[in-house]
Design an enzyme around this catalytic site. Structure first.
Site, PDB file in Angstrom:
ATOM      1  N   ASP A 255      -2.758   5.801  -2.580  1.00 48.00           N
ATOM      2  CA  ASP A 255      -2.449   5.506  -3.992  1.00 48.00           C
ATOM      3  C   ASP A 255      -1.217   6.281  -4.448  1.00 48.00           C
ATOM      4  OD1 ASP A 255      -4.245   7.558  -3.473  1.00 48.00           O
ATOM      5  OD2 ASP A 255      -5.161   7.509  -5.448  1.00 48.00           O
TER       6      ASP A 255
ATOM      7  N   ASP B 213      -0.794  -4.042   4.292  1.00 46.35           N
ATOM      8  CA  ASP B 213      -0.615  -5.347   3.667  1.00 46.35           C
ATOM      9  C   ASP B 213      -0.198  -5.168   2.208  1.00 46.35           C
ATOM     10  OD1 ASP B 213      -0.546  -8.059   3.652  1.00 46.35           O
ATOM     11  OD2 ASP B 213      -2.694  -8.374   3.691  1.00 46.35           O
TER      12      ASP B 213
END
Ligand code: NAP
Length: 418
Positions: A281, A305
């Site tokens: 994150d 991804d």
């Protein structure tokens, strides 16, 4: 090898792996191509035309072998992924594909994932660099020059999933609750279960490929991206095995970020590659705020991804972002974007991502001059304001071209530059 489910070219010679595991590349290789679903029928032929022109402009030729997957394979052969498609790629070593549709929820499993798994294409490599003239939502898109190595065979993408209400899901729930002792963890009622395998083997071969790339291409650092603070024994293990691999096999040429500050005051010697890690994150915001500090990323399937799509947006969006899947002695190039079915057959979308995926394929077979020519021709075309709808809506002026007209413009530039 004989095939029933491909269009066999009349000319060309196959790429072969030599006894010393080097690729023997003829000047007229047979290259299998899957146009793909949805906009694949637009971007596939457009890219093919540009790649053919770049090969010919550098004294080579390509004998294209049309192979089929997805809707085109269902229409011709009544199956989604014919064996011959997989075998033609395995046999010819280097191939390119457009996007393939995956239904959400019910329906068949991803053909992209199936191809990567069946061919053991364990590294999905996504270079993200800015091309002059391409509009971007960030102030300095040229700060982005990064290559993501995304593990391609494991993680929650491995396909070990159990549907809610199925016997398997209930068996696994009961095993986890009664045998493993996690009896307070899952809510009652229907449950869907997915398994996230991350292995030492899968991690180390991916990180090895990323380190080899960084060393060969004079990059200064590699960042292992993970969410190991929460998923300690999967994503945390990925980080640990990544560092372990660097220490086991590359100790002479790598140093950790701690060593960089403890021993070198933050200034890495020229001959050392810095290995660092970031939590996923945090990494997503660092990509925006400290873009230039990240050069090569090694990460797991799902993080990779998400991250490479976000990074792709910073340099102009999915119409531009190329990719390639690599195994040992195998390359299957493919754009990052999907099949965008709403634009299918409109001759509208941007074929640059598939064209630049072809550049990755060319570099893999040592055709770097042809790859450079493609990049330069794309850059000049876009800088002239000759663009498809996606870039046109972000720039002042310019000509909005159809997919095929844009490809013709890039081919013209190739001829001018060659
Ligand atoms: P998508 O097909 O990538 O399309 C999402 C949006 O990205 C499009 O609506 C368009 O945005 C933009 N875009 C994508 N390709 C573009 C191009 N060549 N030129 C210009 N703009 C482009 O993603 P999705 O709609 O989530 O997925 C559709 C299908 O593709 C799904 O079945 C999915 O599973 C599959 N998929 C396949 C692959 C693969 O084959 N490797 C990868 C990803 C997704 P705007 O409409 O805003 O212009």
């Amino acid at each position: 090898m004989s095939y029933d489910q491909v269009d066999i070219p009349t000319q060309g010679a196959p790429i072969r792996l030599s006894d010393t595991s080097e690729l023997d590349i003829p000047s007229n290789p047979i290259i299998p191509i899957i146009y793909g679903d949805g906009i694949g029928s637009d971007v596939g032929p457009a890219a093919q035309k540009v790649l053919t022109a770049a090969a010919e402009a550098t004294g080579r030729s390509i004998a294209w072998m049309r192979i089929y997957a997805g809707e085109s394979a269902r229409n011709r052969y009544g199956e989604n992924l014919p064996t011959d498609t997989v075998e033609a790629i395995r046999d010819h070593r280097v191939a390119i594909k457009g996007p393939l549709t995956t239904p959400v929820g019910a329906g068949f499993r991803s053909l992209n994932v199936a191809l990567r798994q069946q061919l053991d294409l364990y590294a999905n490599v996504r270079p993200t660099y800015h091309i002059d003239g391409v509009p971007s939502p960030v102030k300095d898109p040229s700060a982005m020059d990064m290559v993501t190595f995304r593990e391609n065979t494991e993680d929650v993408y491995a396909g070990i999933e159990m549907e809610a209400g199925s016997q398997k899901a209930e068996q696994v729930r009961s095993f986890i609750e009664s045998e493993m002792g996690y009896d307070e963890t899952m809510h009652d009622g229907p449950i869907g279960i997915g398994i996230k395998p991350i292995t030492e083997f899968g991690t180390k071969r991916l990180v090895r490929q990323a380190i080899e790339y960084a060393l060969e291409n004079d990059r200064d650092s590699i960042t292992l991206v993970h969410k190991g603070n929460i998923m300690k024994f999967t994503e945390g293990a990925f980080r640990d095995w990544g560092y372990e691999l660097a220490a086991e096999e590359y100790s002479e040429v790598t140093l950790t970020e701690d060593e960089l500050y403890d021993e070198y005051d933050g200034e890495a010697p020229e001959d050392k590659l810095v290995i660092k890690d970031r939590i996923a994150d945090n990494m997503l915001q660092q990509l925006l705020t400290r873009t230039s500090q990240y050069e090569v990323i090694a990460t797991m399937n799902l993080n990779g991804d998400y991250m490479s799509d976000a990074a792709g947006a910073q340099i102009g969006g999915l119409g531009i972002a190329p990719g390639g899947n690599f195994g040992d002695g195998l390359c299957l190039a493919e754009p990052v974007h999907g099949s965008a079915p709403k634009y299918e057959g409109e001759d509208k979308v941007n074929p640059t991502a598939m064209i630049l995926s072809g550049r990755i394929m060319f570099e893999y077979i040592g055709w770097n001059d042809a790859g450079e020519l493609i990049r330069d021709a794309v850059e000049e075309t876009i800088s002239n304001g000759e663009v498809t709808y996606d870039l046109h809506r972000q720039i002042e002026g310019g000509d909005k071209l159809a997919t095929s007209t844009y490809a013709d413009a890039v081919v013209d530039k190739i001829h001018e530059l060659a």
